[in-house]
Design a protein around this motif. Structure first.
Motif, mmCIF file in Angstrom:
data_model
loop_
_atom_site.group_PDB
_atom_site.id
_atom_site.type_symbol
_atom_site.label_atom_id
_atom_site.label_comp_id
_atom_site.label_asym_id
_atom_site.label_seq_id
_atom_site.Cartn_x
_atom_site.Cartn_y
_atom_site.Cartn_z
ATOM 1 N N SER A 195 0.624 -1.125 0.134
ATOM 2 C CA SER A 195 -0.130 0.135 -0.043
ATOM 3 C C SER A 195 0.839 1.257 -0.141
ATOM 4 O O SER A 195 0.491 2.228 -0.521
ATOM 5 N N ASP A 236 -5.796 -1.058 -4.842
ATOM 6 C CA ASP A 236 -5.362 -1.679 -3.542
ATOM 7 C C ASP A 236 -6.262 -2.613 -2.953
ATOM 8 O O ASP A 236 -7.072 -2.394 -2.112
ATOM 9 N N GLU A 237 -6.143 -4.010 -2.944
ATOM 10 C CA GLU A 237 -6.929 -4.880 -2.592
ATOM 11 C C GLU A 237 -8.261 -4.639 -2.964
ATOM 12 O O GLU A 237 -9.044 -4.638 -1.969
HETATM 13 MG MG MG Z 1 -2.076 -2.736 2.216
#
Ligand code: MG
Ligand code: ADP
Length: 250
Positions: A41, A171-172
């Protein structure tokens, strides 16, 4: 589109990125894998001008992040200049972060109207095309609270696309979704990839990585341990740390 060379980032005394190298070419889909806390991240946030790097060099779309070149001198970007650069980068988070008081349509037209000054009618037309692209034409008038997680995430993708970004960061994007809703979001992302969007995707969805990624990079403890095609990195990882990680997630 993205080039990182030895990128380092510290929070206080803790070095979170310890020399990240990565190159993502225009039109390429790069999947970033790695254990929790490895710096994925943080690295995406560096690409998106949300963190300042401490060392190394990072280019996005040919520009050194954080600086403007004038002759052979580099000048630090002012906040306004950073904002202009960030318009070209779309980001989608694990949590959808939609504006709760705006409908799906309202969420998608917000930035084009406010930031780009697109006339409302034109913004609405574009937004309806984008909502169609993510399969949500029927939901344009619904508020986030009336939508499933998968639908909200698809609105978030449409909202990011409304700024016509050159680069999309994820991000995910499916980690917070119930399992049965993951597929609809991944399908939208596959469509984007097929349309040639440059994407950097942090994900644990190995099927997506295998099918869609041009490049898979495995990040561990702040460095890219190995990068290559999905067949190379997922099929025959060269490093013990990659192998140990894949054994856990596959
Ligand atoms: Mg992360
Ligand atoms: P990942 O996304 O791979 O799980 P992160 O980039 O979120 O990893 O975090 C990497 C490390 O940096 C973690 O140890 C995390 O606690 C730390 N970290 C992230 N953001 C901050 C911050 N703003 N301040 C201090 N530490 C941070």
């Amino acid at each position: 589109m993205v080039r990182a060379e030895g990128v380092t980032k510290r929070f206080g005394t803790v070095e979170v990125l310890k020399g990240v190298d990565l190159t993502v070419r225009p039109g390429e889909v790069a999947c970033l894998l790695g254990p929790s806390g490895s710096g994925k991240s943080t690295f995406l946030r560096c690409i998106n001008h949300l963190e300042r790097i401490d060392g190394g060099q990072l280019w996005v779309d040919g520009d050194l992040v954080g600086y403007r070149r004038q002759g052979d001198k580099l000048h630090e970007l002012k906040a306004r200049e950073v904002a202009v650069r960030r318009r070209d980068i779309g980001m989608v988070f694990q949590r959808f972060n939609l504006f709760p008081h705006l409908t799906a349509l309202g969420n998608v037209i917000e930035a084009p109207v406010r930031v780009l000054g697109t006339p409302r009618d034109k913004a609405r037309e574009q937004a309806m095309r984008l909502l169609d692209r993510v399969g949500l034409t029927e939901r344009a008038g619904n508020y986030p609270s009336q939508l499933s997680g998968g639908q909200q995430q698809r609105v978030a993708i449409a909202r990011a696309l409304a700024m016509r970004p050159k680069l999309m960061l994820f991000d995910e994007p499916t980690s917070a979704l119930d399992p049965e809703l993951v597929g609809e979001v991944l399908d939208v992302m596959k469509g984007l990839a097929a349309d040639g969007m440059t994407m950097v995707v942090v994900t644990h969805e190995m099927g997506f990585a295998r099918e869609v990624a041009d490049q898979v990079a495995f990040l561990d403890a702040g460095v890219v341990v190995e990068a290559g095609t999905p067949a190379e990195v997922l099929g025959s990882p060269r490093h013990d740390r990659t192998r140990a990680f894949l054994d856990k997630v596959l």
